[in-house]
Design a protein around this motif. Structure first.
Motif, PDB file in Angstrom:
ATOM      1  N   PRO A 177       0.799  -1.229   0.000  1.00  0.00           N
ATOM      2  CA  PRO A 177       0.000   0.000   0.000  1.00  0.00           C
ATOM      3  C   PRO A 177       0.829   1.275   0.000  1.00  0.00           C
ATOM      4  O   PRO A 177       0.502   2.240  -0.723  1.00  0.00           O
ATOM      5  CB  PRO A 177      -0.837  -0.126   1.279  1.00  0.00           C
ATOM      6  CG  PRO A 177      -0.911  -1.593   1.530  1.00  0.00           C
ATOM      7  CD  PRO A 177       0.407  -2.127   1.092  1.00  0.00           C
ATOM      8  N   THR A 181       1.467   5.103  -4.940  1.00  0.00           N
ATOM      9  CA  THR A 181       1.137   6.527  -4.822  1.00  0.00           C
ATOM     10  C   THR A 181       0.596   7.021  -6.154  1.00  0.00           C
ATOM     11  O   THR A 181       0.709   6.333  -7.181  1.00  0.00           O
ATOM     12  CB  THR A 181       2.379   7.339  -4.448  1.00  0.00           C
ATOM     13  OG1 THR A 181       3.327   7.272  -5.542  1.00  0.00           O
ATOM     14  CG2 THR A 181       3.038   6.803  -3.172  1.00  0.00           C
ATOM     15  N   GLU A 225      -7.524   3.320  -0.371  1.00  0.00           N
ATOM     16  CA  GLU A 225      -6.548   3.521  -1.444  1.00  0.00           C
ATOM     17  C   GLU A 225      -7.214   3.785  -2.786  1.00  0.00           C
ATOM     18  O   GLU A 225      -6.712   4.571  -3.591  1.00  0.00           O
ATOM     19  CB  GLU A 225      -5.622   2.305  -1.549  1.00  0.00           C
ATOM     20  CG  GLU A 225      -4.562   2.225  -0.472  1.00  0.00           C
ATOM     21  CD  GLU A 225      -5.061   1.666   0.845  1.00  0.00           C
ATOM     22  OE1 GLU A 225      -4.288   1.644   1.815  1.00  0.00           O
ATOM     23  OE2 GLU A 225      -6.247   1.224   0.880  1.00  0.00           O
ATOM     24  N   VAL A 229      -6.046   7.319  -3.940  1.00  0.00           N
ATOM     25  CA  VAL A 229      -4.906   7.188  -4.856  1.00  0.00           C
ATOM     26  C   VAL A 229      -5.322   6.755  -6.252  1.00  0.00           C
ATOM     27  O   VAL A 229      -5.009   7.421  -7.245  1.00  0.00           O
ATOM     28  CB  VAL A 229      -3.871   6.182  -4.291  1.00  0.00           C
ATOM     29  CG1 VAL A 229      -2.712   6.001  -5.274  1.00  0.00           C
ATOM     30  CG2 VAL A 229      -3.345   6.657  -2.946  1.00  0.00           C
TER      31      VAL A 229
END
Length: 330
Positions: A177, A181, A225, A229
């Motif tokens: 994780p 990015t 996420e 992201v």
């Protein structure tokens, strides 16, 4: 006048594994390439004898000035000799030969960079024994990136009617994780998209992007996420004209109907995408490194130490890797 076959460098990989067995099978097929095996010639002679194979081994003769390198006789195997550091016993790892494995890669990389070889194909290596030799080594992919001064490469496997690329490669699961990015994901998708266009000839690639969490995060209830992201990254790249579908739940992404909607899948980590592909294609899958200034393909399996010198190793994946390397080179 016929077009000359592309000249490919084929590294034989871990000497105690099945790599030597596999490369000795190359003369069996009329492959669309001329292959030069980079390995210890005596090792290949010993393995051929153990397997009962009658494969003439000839020294690779490099090109002179404007003349192409002379080809080997039909049925023979051209070899660029790189000496082992220590004798090799099939199935028995020896850290003394860890640096030999890297030396074969160095020869292939250098030959591709200077244009002598059109592409390189790699048989499997054993990461552990190379590290035991005192060299930090996490895999072919990372090594090739470092030795071609490439800031980022992308690992993609093909087989079973699928192409599956990875947002992260050989990382512990707990590190994944933090490694994903917006910046890293953007760079990976740009490389994947560019090589699908330039190397595979797909004018407008459709890329299916997996989520990281179960059910792609379930709207943030199973992880953020996707929200923080992945979704913003995909939105920004769609604005550049890319066709990106997702983030999609990985547990349903690999059904045939969904796969038919894309040209490649981007999985977030190694064991999210590759088990499905290898289940569908084991023995004929191919590993391709995207983003390099050279072409590199590989088998999709390991060293199989228990099969070395038994005659039971399947060369199908190596044959497919050579075929794809030749296709990409031309």
């Amino acid at each position: 006048m016929s077009t000359p076959l592309p000249l490919l460098a084929v590294t034989a990989g871990e000497p105690a594994g099945i790599g030597p067995d596999l490369v000795l099978r190359l003369p069996e097929l009329a492959l669309p390439a001329r292959c030069v095996v980079i390995a210890d010639k005596t090792l290949l002679q010993q393995r051929a004898a153990a397997l009962g194979l009658d494969v003439p081994l000839v020294d690779y003769r490099r090109a002179q000035r404007a003349q192409p390198a002379p080809a080997a006789p039909a049925g023979a195997l051209e070899v660029w000799h790189v000496p082992l550091a220590a004798p090799c016993q099939p199935g028995v790892l020896n850290a003394a030969n860890g640096r030999y494995v890297l030396a074969t890669l160095d020869v292939a990389i250098a030959g591709c960079v200077r244009g002598e070889f059109a592409a390189m194909v790699t048989a499997p290596v054993h990461k552990g024994v190379i590290n035991d030799a005192g060299v930090a080594f996490s895999g072919h992919t990372e090594y090739l990136a470092e030795h071609t001064a490439t800031p980022l490469v992308v690992m993609m496997l093909a087989g079973g009617g699928m192409r599956v690329a990875l947002a992260t490669t050989h990382l512990p699961l707990r590190a994944v994780p933090d490694a994903i990015t917006q910046e890293s994901l953007t760079a990976v998708i740009r490389i994947l998209h560019a090589d699908l266009v330039s190397k595979f000839g797909i004018a407008a690639p459709r890329i299916l992007v997996a989520g990281l969490n179960p059910h792609a995060g379930e709207g943030g209830h199973m992880g953020r996420e996707e929200i923080d992201v992945i979704e913003p990254t995909l939105a920004a790249l769609r604005a550049e004209g890319m066709n990106l579908i997702g983030p999609l739940p990985a547990d349903t992404l690999f059904n045939p109907d969904k796969l038919a909607q894309g040209d490649a899948v981007l999985a977030m980590y190694h064991d999210q995408g590759l088990p499905v592909l290898k289940h569908a294609s084991f023995g004929a899958g191919i590993n391709i490194t995207l983003g390099l200034p050279i072409i590199r393909t590989s088998v999709d399996h390991g060293t199989a130490l228990d099969l070395a010198a038994t005659g039971r190793a399947d060369p199908g994946s190596l044959f497919e890797a050579v075929r794809l390397a030749a296709q990409l080179a031309t």
